[in-house]
Enzyme design. Sequence first.
Site, PDB file in Angstrom:
ATOM      1  N   ASP A   1      16.473  76.301  94.117  1.00 50.67           N
ATOM      2  CA  ASP A   1      15.059  76.698  94.087  1.00 50.67           C
ATOM      3  C   ASP A   1      14.148  75.657  93.449  1.00 50.67           C
ATOM      4  O   ASP A   1      14.611  74.686  92.843  1.00 50.67           O
ATOM      5  CB  ASP A   1      14.905  78.044  93.349  1.00 50.67           C
ATOM      6  CG  ASP A   1      15.841  78.179  92.143  1.00 50.67           C
ATOM      7  OD1 ASP A   1      16.228  77.133  91.577  1.00 50.67           O
ATOM      8  OD2 ASP A   1      16.185  79.304  91.780  1.00 50.67           O
TER       9      ASP A   1
ATOM     10  N   HIS B   1      18.751  88.624  88.851  1.00 55.68           N
ATOM     11  CA  HIS B   1      18.419  87.746  89.985  1.00 55.68           C
ATOM     12  C   HIS B   1      19.415  86.593  90.129  1.00 55.68           C
ATOM     13  O   HIS B   1      20.012  86.151  89.147  1.00 55.68           O
ATOM     14  CB  HIS B   1      16.963  87.234  89.914  1.00 55.68           C
ATOM     15  CG  HIS B   1      16.668  86.203  88.886  1.00 55.68           C
ATOM     16  ND1 HIS B   1      15.469  86.117  88.220  1.00 55.68           N
ATOM     17  CD2 HIS B   1      17.404  85.169  88.401  1.00 55.68           C
ATOM     18  CE1 HIS B   1      15.482  85.096  87.399  1.00 55.68           C
ATOM     19  NE2 HIS B   1      16.640  84.497  87.480  1.00 55.68           N
TER      20      HIS B   1
HETATM   21  C1  F6R Z   1      18.008  78.474  88.493  1.00 55.54           C
HETATM   22  C2  F6R Z   1      18.045  79.813  89.038  1.00 55.54           C
HETATM   23  C3  F6R Z   1      18.032  81.049  88.197  1.00 55.54           C
HETATM   24  C4  F6R Z   1      18.774  80.898  86.856  1.00 55.54           C
HETATM   25  C5  F6R Z   1      18.637  82.182  86.042  1.00 55.54           C
HETATM   26  C6  F6R Z   1      19.303  82.067  84.690  1.00 55.54           C
HETATM   27  O1  F6R Z   1      18.041  77.491  89.502  1.00 55.54           O
HETATM   28  O2  F6R Z   1      18.064  79.930  90.221  1.00 55.54           O
HETATM   29  O3  F6R Z   1      18.593  82.100  88.923  1.00 55.54           O
HETATM   30  O4  F6R Z   1      20.111  80.630  87.104  1.00 55.54           O
HETATM   31  O5  F6R Z   1      17.290  82.493  85.864  1.00 55.54           O
HETATM   32  O6  F6R Z   1      18.597  81.157  83.914  1.00 55.54           O
HETATM   33  P1  F6R Z   1      19.168  80.629  82.515  1.00 55.54           P
HETATM   34  O7  F6R Z   1      20.377  79.842  82.831  1.00 55.54           O
HETATM   35  O8  F6R Z   1      18.065  79.769  81.961  1.00 55.54           O
HETATM   36  O9  F6R Z   1      19.457  81.838  81.692  1.00 55.54           O
END
Ligand code: F6R
Length: 261
Positions: free
Chosen positions: A67, A138
């Site tokens: 993304d 998500h």
């Molecule tokens: C990142 C993405 C998101 C993150 C998720 C967790 O490219 O697509 O789905 O993996 O928001 O974020 P963190 O790792 O910062 O807790």
Amino acid sequence: MEVIIQENPNDGCLLGAKIIAKKIRDKPNAVLGLATGRTPEKLYRELARMHREEGLDFSQVTTFNLDEYVGLPPEHDQSYRYFMNEHLFRHINVDLANTHVPAGNLDDLHAECRDYEKRIKAVGGIDIQLLGLGRNGHIGFNEPTGSLRSRTWIKILSEQTLNDNAAVFGDPGSMPKHAVTMGIGTIMEARQIVLLAFGPAKVRAVMEMIEGPLAAVCPGSALQEHPRTTVVLDGNSSAGLQYLDHYRWIESHKLAWQRYD
Ligand code: F6R
């Protein structure tokens, strides 16, 4: 789903890196699906170390990121293109021309979404996709109740996601509220998936993803239908699971070829 519980996030990232490195060694021209966020930072550091010290070769590898924020140019220090360059690409011998991050700053983002799908197809699909998990379940930026069959599209970020990511954004007010993201249907076509989720903030999302019903309110639960997904957790993120003993039992009875370490 294969559920592996590690002592701490560091060990989880080392295991994640091992799984990806194994794929590259088995298939030097592997197509990797990559994620950003706080969770995989150590995993990328470990891949860079493996490149430096063990000669892990990325010269034939192609990558596709999940993304990108709408409106941010690639050189913006909060863009996901910038994140990937900083955390991984400039530390390894990947050909930058073979690294793909959706463009978030084009006039016709719908065309970019269609093109991203075509580019993934043109290289034969994703061999291994790395994922993190949002606190609301998500994957990519596919927020709760979005279609479980979606293709690369433009999503409005949920309030929860905005709050969670604002802290790392520098100026929270300037954080984009939209993103281009692979759809869940796109992610589900990856031949192998590794999802990392660590820390107490992920407890509920982890429970719903693994043991809850398959439901669009928890986009990660779509992975229950994926034929080859490994979920790597730590003690904190796994604390709410009902079948914890079962996952540990399975882990301790794996045959040698079923193990990654
Ligand atoms: C990142 C993405 C998101 C993150 C998720 C967790 O490219 O697509 O789905 O993996 O928001 O974020 P963190 O790792 O910062 O807790």
